[in-house]
Design an enzyme around this catalytic site. Structure first.
Site, PDB file in Angstrom:
ATOM      1  N   GLY A 154       0.813  -1.220   0.000  1.00 30.03           N
ATOM      2  CA  GLY A 154       0.000   0.000   0.000  1.00 30.03           C
ATOM      3  C   GLY A 154       0.838   1.258   0.000  1.00 30.03           C
ATOM      4  O   GLY A 154       0.319   2.355   0.253  1.00 30.03           O
ATOM      5  N   ASN A 193       7.372  13.833   2.388  1.00 25.95           N
ATOM      6  CA  ASN A 193       8.109  12.794   3.115  1.00 25.95           C
ATOM      7  C   ASN A 193       8.704  13.315   4.415  1.00 25.95           C
ATOM      8  O   ASN A 193       8.556  12.682   5.478  1.00 25.95           O
ATOM      9  CB  ASN A 193       9.221  12.218   2.227  1.00 25.95           C
ATOM     10  CG  ASN A 193       8.671  11.452   1.044  1.00 25.95           C
ATOM     11  OD1 ASN A 193       8.289  12.058   0.046  1.00 25.95           O
ATOM     12  ND2 ASN A 193       8.599  10.139   1.138  1.00 25.95           N
ATOM     13  N   SER A 213       6.444   4.941   8.192  1.00 24.62           N
ATOM     14  CA  SER A 213       6.735   4.184   6.979  1.00 24.62           C
ATOM     15  C   SER A 213       5.401   3.706   6.428  1.00 24.62           C
ATOM     16  O   SER A 213       4.446   3.509   7.188  1.00 24.62           O
ATOM     17  CB  SER A 213       7.633   2.985   7.291  1.00 24.62           C
ATOM     18  OG  SER A 213       7.627   2.037   6.235  1.00 24.62           O
ATOM     19  N   THR A 247     -38.191 -29.825  10.135  1.00 22.73           N
ATOM     20  CA  THR A 247     -36.815 -30.311  10.071  1.00 22.73           C
ATOM     21  C   THR A 247     -36.676 -31.075   8.761  1.00 22.73           C
ATOM     22  O   THR A 247     -37.600 -31.781   8.348  1.00 22.73           O
ATOM     23  CB  THR A 247     -36.495 -31.229  11.262  1.00 22.73           C
ATOM     24  OG1 THR A 247     -37.406 -32.337  11.270  1.00 22.73           O
ATOM     25  CG2 THR A 247     -36.618 -30.472  12.585  1.00 22.73           C
ATOM     26  N   HIS A 248     -35.543 -30.913   8.083  1.00 21.05           N
ATOM     27  CA  HIS A 248     -35.348 -31.479   6.741  1.00 21.05           C
ATOM     28  C   HIS A 248     -36.389 -30.935   5.750  1.00 21.05           C
ATOM     29  O   HIS A 248     -36.714 -31.592   4.761  1.00 21.05           O
ATOM     30  CB  HIS A 248     -35.425 -33.008   6.760  1.00 21.05           C
ATOM     31  CG  HIS A 248     -34.458 -33.657   7.692  1.00 21.05           C
ATOM     32  ND1 HIS A 248     -33.187 -34.027   7.308  1.00 21.05           N
ATOM     33  CD2 HIS A 248     -34.569 -33.995   9.010  1.00 21.05           C
ATOM     34  CE1 HIS A 248     -32.557 -34.580   8.338  1.00 21.05           C
ATOM     35  NE2 HIS A 248     -33.370 -34.556   9.382  1.00 21.05           N
ATOM     36  N   SER A 306     -42.165  -9.691 -12.064  1.00 17.57           N
ATOM     37  CA  SER A 306     -41.939 -10.367 -13.333  1.00 17.57           C
ATOM     38  C   SER A 306     -42.264  -9.441 -14.482  1.00 17.57           C
ATOM     39  O   SER A 306     -43.218  -8.664 -14.421  1.00 17.57           O
ATOM     40  CB  SER A 306     -42.809 -11.631 -13.432  1.00 17.57           C
ATOM     41  OG  SER A 306     -42.717 -12.209 -14.724  1.00 17.57           O
ATOM     42  N   SER A 307     -41.461  -9.568 -15.555  1.00 21.18           N
ATOM     43  CA  SER A 307     -41.730  -8.801 -16.765  1.00 21.18           C
ATOM     44  C   SER A 307     -42.755  -9.488 -17.653  1.00 21.18           C
ATOM     45  O   SER A 307     -43.212  -8.906 -18.643  1.00 21.18           O
ATOM     46  CB  SER A 307     -40.428  -8.600 -17.553  1.00 21.18           C
ATOM     47  OG  SER A 307     -39.899  -9.860 -17.945  1.00 21.18           O
ATOM     48  N   LYS A 342     -47.212 -10.863 -10.126  1.00 30.15           N
ATOM     49  CA  LYS A 342     -46.241 -11.646  -9.353  1.00 30.15           C
ATOM     50  C   LYS A 342     -45.383 -10.708  -8.514  1.00 30.15           C
ATOM     51  O   LYS A 342     -44.884  -9.692  -9.003  1.00 30.15           O
ATOM     52  CB  LYS A 342     -45.357 -12.459 -10.294  1.00 30.15           C
ATOM     53  CG  LYS A 342     -44.482 -13.502  -9.602  1.00 30.15           C
ATOM     54  CD  LYS A 342     -43.810 -14.390 -10.662  1.00 30.15           C
ATOM     55  CE  LYS A 342     -43.064 -15.550 -10.012  1.00 30.15           C
ATOM     56  NZ  LYS A 342     -41.840 -15.086  -9.359  1.00 30.15           N
ATOM     57  N   GLU A 353     -33.670 -11.896  -0.954  1.00 33.63           N
ATOM     58  CA  GLU A 353     -32.775 -12.273  -2.051  1.00 33.63           C
ATOM     59  C   GLU A 353     -31.551 -11.361  -2.087  1.00 33.63           C
ATOM     60  O   GLU A 353     -30.412 -11.818  -2.274  1.00 33.63           O
ATOM     61  CB  GLU A 353     -33.517 -12.212  -3.378  1.00 33.63           C
ATOM     62  CG  GLU A 353     -34.541 -13.318  -3.556  1.00 33.63           C
ATOM     63  CD  GLU A 353     -35.410 -13.155  -4.796  1.00 33.63           C
ATOM     64  OE1 GLU A 353     -36.181 -14.084  -5.073  1.00 33.63           O
ATOM     65  OE2 GLU A 353     -35.314 -12.100  -5.466  1.00 33.63           O
TER      66      GLU A 353
END
Length: 462
Positions: A101, A127, A135, A183-184, A314-315, A320, A327
């Site tokens: 860097g 500097n 540094s 569950t599952h 939806s298009s 919808k 998401e």
């Protein structure tokens, strides 16, 4: 079109052209020329950290009698302007640059020098003055820690606390609603909706604790180690004074690292923080996916809740509406997990006295912190706070759940219970009705044993 104007700047390697209106100098320009790679530049929070570190360094040098107070004040004024975002367009260097860097440190030195010189009326050298007692090898690791700590404290933790509070409020609204547990992805014993939501809240609260635990190491700073950790060309008290000044300016408990050799050569604290962010991303993904499943349908899915309708989904299919917030949150989490892989690789790139992937560690760590904070706020405000519960669907599924027979096991045994469940499922009937036919239990006993609300008690230790 008029030709762009340039001026001539020079450094130890010679002369080169710099845009006339640029506040940077030759060393920054060489980096711009050398690294035209991604058009990704160092993030705002990192530039802020550079400004703060330069501000603190000038103050420490003045306190130690290494620089005159008026010159230090000029540097500090310019540094705070950089920290505040006034000159971000003058930090053009690509993230994919020299691994230490160094180019970004030189960039900060040159911009601050230019601004301070104009204000001070005398030359402020990038500097000799702005970089005094420093540094790149200790400035940049320090900035990684400072930037991450500030982003966590100012953005991520407040957002997570807000999300936790939103979850607590939603859980309290729905403590009395009993639903089918799963569950599952298969029907299981009942839980309350409040219990389900409080499990999410506990995930977030644990994430807050985990991130808080790492702060004690993230607030330990490399400043004072200079080139290789020995502190060459810096006063022995310089690093400690920088940490104190940064603490006073930010309100965070910064301190000099116990071992400067370690703090220059390793990015273990950044890797640790990233690991906690990855864990948080896993937690948020779980919550987002649960919300998507519960919202699924509305007719052919679970349909337990209805997330706020925010935009057409939806298009081609009118009407919808999709679970866009969960998401988006899930995608943020995927990005964070990818960032963690990069940070882990970066952490492995400490060779002897220096890590040489510092810019990409900084970029990914800061991005993870910021997008997790924003995503948490959006999830709280645009999904959790506003979703509605479809009690009719929940109760309909609960009443037909054959797994409720589990509550009869201690009385009728597993084998008979399995037979009751299979028949109830096959015939689409309530467990109570089938159990009444296949056992000698009374209506009163069946009502007591199969009461869904009573089956949800327990699970949280106070």
């Amino acid at each position: 079109m008029s030709k762009k104007a340039f001026r001539i700047e020079h450094d130890s390697m010679g002369e080169l052209q710099v845009p006339e209106d640029a506040l940077w100098g030759a060393q920054t320009q060489r980096a711009v020329n050398n690294f035209p790679i991604s058009e990704l530049t160092m993030p705002r929070q990192f530039i802020a950290a550079l400004g703060l570190v330069k501000w603190a360094a000038a103050g420490a040098n003045a306190e130690l009698g290494l620089i005159k107070s008026d010159l230090a004040m000029a540097i500090q004024k310019a540094s705070l302007a950089v920290a505040g975002g006034e000159y971000d367009e003058h930090f053009p260097i690509d993230v994919f640059q020299t691994g230490s860097g160094t180019s970004s440190n030189m960039n900060a030195n040159e911009v601050i020098s230019h601004v301070a010189t104009e204000d001070f009326g005398k030359e402020v050298h990038p500097n000799d003055h702005v970089n005094m007692s420093q540094s790149s090898n200790d400035v940049i690791p320090t900035c990684v820690h400072v930037a991450a700590a500030l982003a966590i404290n100012e953005k991520l933790l407040p957002a997570l606390r807000h999300l936790s509070e939103s979850l607590e409020a939603k859980a309290a609204e729905n403590d009395s609603i009993v639903k089918t547990g799963r569950t599952h992805l298969m029907d299981a014993m009942p839980v309350t909706l409040g219990q389900e939501i409080r499990a999410w809240q506990f995930q977030i609260d644990q994430g807050i604790e985990r991130i808080g635990d790492t702060m004690q190491r993230l607030t330990a700073l490399a400043q004072g180690g200079t080139a290789v950790g020995t502190g060459i060309n810096a006063h022995p008290k310089f690093g400690g004074k920088v940490a104190v000044l940064l603490g006073e300016q930010t309100g965070l408990p910064f301190k000099a690292a116990e071992n400067q050799f370690q703090s220059l050569s390793c990015q273990d604290a950044a890797v640790e923080v990233s690991g906690q962010l990855r864990t948080l991303a896993v937690s948020l993904t779980k919550i987002a996916n649960d919300l998507r499943w519960m919202n699924s349908g509305p007719l052919a899915g679970f349909g337990e809740i209805a997330l706020p309708a925010l935009q057409p989904g939806s298009s081609i299919m009118p009407g919808k509406v999709n679970p866009v917030i969960p998401e988006a949150v899930a995608m943020v989490c995927a990005q964070v997990i990818g960032n963690d892989a990069t940070i882990t690789m970066g952490g492995q790139s400490g060779n002897f006295q220096l890590n040489v992937m510092l810019p990409v560690v900084a970029y990914n760590l800061i991005q993870s912190i910021e997008i997790l904070g924003t995503a948490s706020t959006v999830l709280a405000d645009k999904a959790i706070a506003g979703f509605e519960v479809n009690e009719e669907n929940i109760q309909r599924a609960l009443g037909r759940n054959p797994i409720l027979v589990t509550a009869l096991n201690p009385v009728i045994g597993y084998e008979l219970g399995a037979a009751v469940a299979k028949k109830a499922y096959a015939e689409g009937r309530a467990v109570k009705d089938v159990a009444k036919e296949m056992t000698d239990l009374s209506d009163e006993e069946l009502d007591r044993l199969l009461d869904p609300a009573s089956l949800t008690e327990g699970g949280i230790k106070h």
